[in-house]
Design an enzyme around this catalytic site. Sequence first.
Site, PDB file in Angstrom:
ATOM      1  N   SER A  95      42.638  34.470  39.355  1.00 32.21           N
ATOM      2  CA  SER A  95      44.041  34.558  38.662  1.00 32.21           C
ATOM      3  C   SER A  95      44.021  34.820  37.085  1.00 32.21           C
ATOM      4  CB  SER A  95      44.392  32.824  38.828  1.00 32.21           C
ATOM      5  OG  SER A  95      45.722  32.774  38.610  1.00 32.21           O
ATOM      6  N   ASP A 229      50.080  37.532  35.201  1.00 30.33           N
ATOM      7  CA  ASP A 229      48.530  37.351  35.162  1.00 30.33           C
ATOM      8  C   ASP A 229      47.788  38.139  36.231  1.00 30.33           C
ATOM      9  OD1 ASP A 229      49.162  36.024  37.566  1.00 30.33           O
ATOM     10  OD2 ASP A 229      48.047  34.292  36.927  1.00 30.33           O
ATOM     11  N   ASP A 231      46.461  38.096  39.190  1.00 33.32           N
ATOM     12  CA  ASP A 231      46.910  38.335  40.577  1.00 33.32           C
ATOM     13  C   ASP A 231      48.409  38.158  40.702  1.00 33.32           C
ATOM     14  OD1 ASP A 231      47.093  35.411  39.929  1.00 33.32           O
ATOM     15  OD2 ASP A 231      46.385  34.869  42.046  1.00 33.32           O
ATOM     16  N   ASP A 233      50.695  35.837  40.243  1.00 33.27           N
ATOM     17  CA  ASP A 233      51.330  34.960  40.941  1.00 33.27           C
ATOM     18  C   ASP A 233      52.072  33.936  39.828  1.00 33.27           C
ATOM     19  OD1 ASP A 233      49.277  33.454  39.726  1.00 33.27           O
ATOM     20  OD2 ASP A 233      48.745  32.272  41.306  1.00 33.27           O
TER      21      ASP A 233
END
Length: 430
Positions: A95, A229, A231, A233
């Site tokens: 992440s 960010d 990833d 999400d």
Amino acid sequence: MKYFGTDGIRGVVGKDLDRDLCYKVGLCLCKQFGKGVYVVGRDTRLSGKILQEGIVQGIVAGGGRVLCVGVLPTPGIAFLTREYKAQCGVVLSASHNPPNYNGIKIFDSKGAKPSESVECEIETLIGAYIRPQKNPGFVKHIRKARECYERHLMRVEVDLRGVHIVLDCAFGAASTFAKKVFEQKGAIVHSYHDKRQGGKINCQCGALYPACIQEFCKLCKADIGFAFDGDADRVVICAKNLSSSEEPYIVLDGDSVLYNLSRALPQNRLVVGTILNNTALETALDKDGKKLIRVAVGDKHIAHCMQQTGAMLGGEQSGHYILGTHATTGDGILTALMFLKATYRSGHCTYTLLDLLPQKSLSLYADKNVLQAKPLQALVAKWEALLQSKGRLVVRMSGTEPKIRISCEAESVSVIQECLQEFEDCVRHL
């Protein structure tokens, strides 16, 4: 728990996480969820390929059928897990963490993150020996997975013709992907940090460095900017300043973003937040006839509460927002589209900015046992008594890093500074 934190398994590659552990996790997932289909994807990190090999080989050894979808945002894996009727979805991603970290995020057949009880069961399996199946599974690479997720995002009905948007993709999973989505909606898009360079993921860019998107908005004279960010999400939003000409663009706080999203869902009377959300959000929602439900920090706790209560919206200050009408987990690109749908009118982004109570957080490297230290517990008791109804104190261990996080909300900035200074002195002494 030994392996699982706030958001899956995460750590420094080669120290906390390696190919062998990934193999064991893959094998255990088959034991936990069964021998069906498994969707596996990753972000751009350099360690992603070798760790993915470990996960995939473990699942295959356990009898699972793996669908590899390549580099894709984490919410894309959650969506495809449901779309392909899989037993489980797996993402190799850390992440927002720096490039030397990686992690394993897991989704169940409904595209939701597993409960802590399920995580405990998986941890027990990791510590036990599991014999590989005599009849192993197989691997298939899905080339159209990205297009499938893209079509899902395009279902958001918003006309962005003429809107000038800036993106910061953090050299992560949104790279080479997000720009196309907004352009297909008619927007004029400038995209930065949008190469798949995993060695630079989250480095001085993306959602953790909002000053970057603010500068890009100024440079391009954009209408609005979105920073993701690694990833994708989570998202941080930068918009034109509606109240002052001194600073042309401001980074919107997470509480205000969540409030504006809530106004796009007038029938939804429950909004799920965390113990860190500002009291101003609670007050504003109450005036709209809505209720804020607070849960522990972590989007998995928000998602579980939404499932239990029927709430269609949840989020936290860090930029995770779950829109239950479209997704089961945080989705930065989806949130950006929905925010525009909620606020963009006649060439202007007419958002509402909450009048927040002063709030500040402090993160310090510390052993997880520090919470049990008597001096720290005494300090917590002291400040809880001092703040009472005039503020809030949250002291917790990070679920993704070896840090203790102290957050203080009060009517006075000087009170917050005094509080955090005492905690910093205490933790450093311990």
